[in-house]
Design an enzyme around this catalytic site. Structure first.
Site, PDB file in Angstrom:
ATOM      1  N   ALA A   1      -2.559   3.754   3.578  1.00 21.26           N
ATOM      2  CA  ALA A   1      -3.511   3.763   2.624  1.00 21.26           C
ATOM      3  C   ALA A   1      -4.432   2.829   3.167  1.00 21.26           C
ATOM      4  CB  ALA A   1      -3.047   3.253   1.036  1.00 21.26           C
TER       5      ALA A   1
ATOM      6  N   SER B   1       0.727  -1.201  -0.063  1.00 21.02           N
ATOM      7  CA  SER B   1       0.137  -0.105  -0.014  1.00 21.02           C
ATOM      8  C   SER B   1       0.812   1.250   0.038  1.00 21.02           C
ATOM      9  CB  SER B   1      -0.938   0.014   1.359  1.00 21.02           C
ATOM     10  OG  SER B   1      -0.031   0.424   2.515  1.00 21.02           O
ATOM     11  N   ASP B   2       0.266   2.398  -0.319  1.00 16.64           N
ATOM     12  CA  ASP B   2       0.994   3.578   0.021  1.00 16.64           C
ATOM     13  C   ASP B   2       0.952   3.887   1.420  1.00 16.64           C
ATOM     14  OD1 ASP B   2       2.355   6.094  -0.422  1.00 16.64           O
ATOM     15  OD2 ASP B   2       1.064   6.688  -1.933  1.00 16.64           O
ATOM     16  N   CYS B   3       1.734   4.771   1.773  1.00 13.56           N
ATOM     17  CA  CYS B   3       1.981   4.956   3.595  1.00 13.56           C
ATOM     18  C   CYS B   3       0.343   5.249   4.040  1.00 13.56           C
ATOM     19  CB  CYS B   3       2.758   5.856   3.698  1.00 13.56           C
ATOM     20  SG  CYS B   3       4.505   5.246   3.145  1.00 13.56           S
TER      21      CYS B   3
END
Length: 630
Positions: A151, A147-149
């Protein structure tokens, strides 16, 4: 850096999102607005990082395609990337947003994919099983999905898509995500297991994907058995070779937008005193864009110019890039009056565009435009305007003002930007870069950033986006860029006819042709063509340099259909090659075109189709017509 304990071997790059809107703060991280360019960029980037993968699948580093998918907004009028629902139709998803990711995974064989913050058509991307599984089932992805941070945290906390934190854990793991950036899975996965929302097999699958990439990197090998990096250390950082590579990147990337009466290049023998004006002219920070590392002995523009001119005067003109006051104008005016040549450095920096921060205007910040006008009115000769920044700016005023002789866009030139600028100004290097993005007028800011549609819609006054579909006025177009030389092109050879074998497009079940006739228009779905590789062809182009300087520049080959079908691109890039041509001579370049990939477009159902009939290839002013038939 890894051997010195300063870095790992997994990198969350490249950013291959499409630079859809000129205000996007992270557009600077990308390769521009064109899917073909972004795809080619992703291929070279990943291959450069991971190396050529052998039978064992060993890789030197792990590269990560991000941000999957349709992510291209930070903050705009109350909308945030953390909660934004990108409403994307099947047509745009297929031929604009997805191609770079498909290439990054299918051809470059990246070992990491990052799912983005935003939702796509109502589903958070890290929970979007259809789109995540597509990468494995259809594109052959072998690697891990991160995931993005934070997310995953926002799925419940901000988007309220799930009813609990444990539900968020379950939905992303079952969708195919393997690890999250942040502590959310660490804090909540145990509870999700205890409540029966996550099964052991979900965790096993994620662990397999994560550890398989580490094994391919050789992380568990004995140090002497991992031959990729054992000989590298701090002495290999900041080398002369690296600095020269950085300089060459700036040289090739510099775009000359205006050069009235061949004002540039300057002659050193005729220029004694140079005034360089602007807050970024002597600012190391301004040279680097988003995610810039620690530079090795950076050279400012002032320092670079001082090596070329007998006398150099520097004045900021504005306190900073935001330029909210005229109080420092007077010093700049006095400097400009005394100098033989005036160079004004203007544009953007990370206070104007960055992650989590989009622009609201395409104009130069604050009173920068006023400063340029003022300096131009007092300078002995027309001035040179140097623009910094990753996004386009509306500099229509400068384009039209005869007191501004030349405009040079350098983007964010990094540690050696100050070295390269005078090389270009004084003719040691002949610029030949091309714009990777359309430069729109300020009026474009009336278009909502949240409108994800690429195609124009006259019924609602929507002009479309990017050169492929935009129908409005431009300041400078995609692919624009001048040189100190004038080039002309001649297409030496290309096929006049391409035949898609009728037998290769038969529907196996019905035995009916798999092409469709609609309103007298023929087209064929690319998925129904038995061998797209067999349709690939070469275009040989002669490039003539009519100038007095040798030069290197990018040759861009475009194609368009003569049918002018609604919803199909106005034109699209089908190939590009950089070529060096000596003064007064010609050189030949070969560009390979894959019609299925580069000349097709998506229909409203999201299926790629290749229009039959007449198409036109263009390079510069040269045109060549070819016919695609069954």
């Amino acid at each position: 850096m890894h051997n010195a304990g300063q870095a790992g071997l997994t990198y969350w790059a490249p950013n291959i999102n499409i630079f859809r809107d000129p205000r996007w703060g992270r557009g600077q991280e990308t390769s521009g607005e064109d899917p073909a360019v972004a795809s080619a960029y992703s291929l070279e980037y990943v291959k450069g990082f991971q190396g050529e993968q052998g039978e064992e699948g060993r890789i030197r580093l792990s590269a990560c395609c991000k941000h999957y998918t349709a992510y291209d907004m930070e903050k705009w009028e109350g909308f945030s990337r953390y909660t934004f629902n990108a409403k994307v139709n099947a047509q745009d998803l297929e031929d604009t947003y997805q191609p770079p990711f498909k290439t990054c995974i299918q051809e470059a064989r990246a070992t990491c994919l990052m799912c983005s913050y935003n939702q796509v058509n109502g589903v958070p991307m890290c929970a979007n099983k259809d789109l995540l599984q597509k990468t494995r089932d259809e594109w052959g992805f072998q690697g891990y999905i991160t995931s993005d941070c934070d997310a995953v945290a926002i799925i419940h906390e901000n988007q309220t898509y799930t009813k609990s934190d444990e539900d968020s854990i379950a939905i992303v793991l079952k969708a195919g995500m393997d690890i999250n950036c942040g502590s959310f899975l660490v804090r909540h996965t145990k509870s999700a297991v205890e409540k029966g929302k996550v099964q052991e097999q979900d965790i096993d699958r994620a662990l397999f994907n994560l550890f398989s990439v580490q094994l391919r990197l050789g992380i568990f090998d004995k140090p002497n058995n991992n031959q990729w990096f054992t000989q590298l250390g701090p002495n290999n950082v900041c080398t002369k070779e690296h600095r020269e590579l950085a300089a060459e990147a700036v040289r090739q990337g510099a775009v000359l937008l205006k050069n009235d009466h061949s004002f540039l290049p300057l002659k050193r023998s005729e220029v004694r005193h140079v005034a360089i004006i602007g807050p970024s002219a002597n600012d190391v920070y301004a040279m680097g864009g988003d995610y810039t590392g620690v530079a090795c002995n950076p050279t400012t523009f002032l320092k670079g110019i001082q090596a070329y001119a007998t006398q150099t005067t520097f004045a900021t003109g504005c306190k900073d890039v935001s330029c909210n006051s005229t109080e420092l104008f007077r010093e700049a005016i006095e400097a400009a009056k005394r100098a033989d040549i005036v160079v004004v450095v203007a544009g953007l920096n990370l206070t104007e565009e960055r992650e989590d921060f989009d622009r609201v205007s395409l104009l130069l910040p604050g009173k920068q435009m006023s400063l340029i006008h003022t300096i131009a009115s007092v300078a002995k000769k027309p001035l040179v305007l140097v623009l910094l920044g990753g996004g386009p700016v509306d500099v229509s005023f400068a384009k039209q003002d005869p007191r501004i002789a030349s405009i040079l866009w350098l983007g964010y030139p990094g540690e050696v930007g100050g070295q390269v600028l005078p090389e270009i100004l004084f003719g040691e290097y002949n610029p030949g870069g091309k714009l990777p993005i359309t430069w729109y007028p300020e009026s474009f800011t009336a278009i909502p950033m949240t409108d994800m549609n690429m195609r124009a819609d006259p019924s609602r006054g929507y002009p479309g986006r990017t050169y492929r579909f935009y129908t409005g006025d431009v300041v400078y177009g995609f692919g624009y860029g001048l040189s100190y030389s004038k080039y002309s092109y001649s297409i030496l050879s290309a096929p006049k006819k391409i035949t898609v074998s009728r037998s290769s497009v038969l529907d196996i079940i019905s035995r009916k042709p798999a092409y469709i006739r609609r309103d007298g228009l023929d087209f064929v779905k690319t998925e129904d063509i038995a061998s797209c590789e067999a349709l690939a062809f070469s275009v040989h182009v002669a490039v003539s340099n009519h100038g007095s300087m040798d030069g290197s520049h990018a040759v861009l080959l475009f194609a368009r259909s003569k049918s002018s079908v609604p919803g199909f691109p106005i034109k699209q890039l089908v190939g590009f090659e950089r070529v060096h041509t000596a003064a007064g001579s010609a050189s030949n370049v070969e560009i390979t075109v894959d019609p299925c990939k580069h000349m097709s477009a998506a229909n409203p159902e999201g299926k790629r189709v290749l229009l039959l009939g007449a198409h036109v290839l263009t390079v510069g002013d040269e045109e060549f017509e070819l016919f695609i038939e069954l």
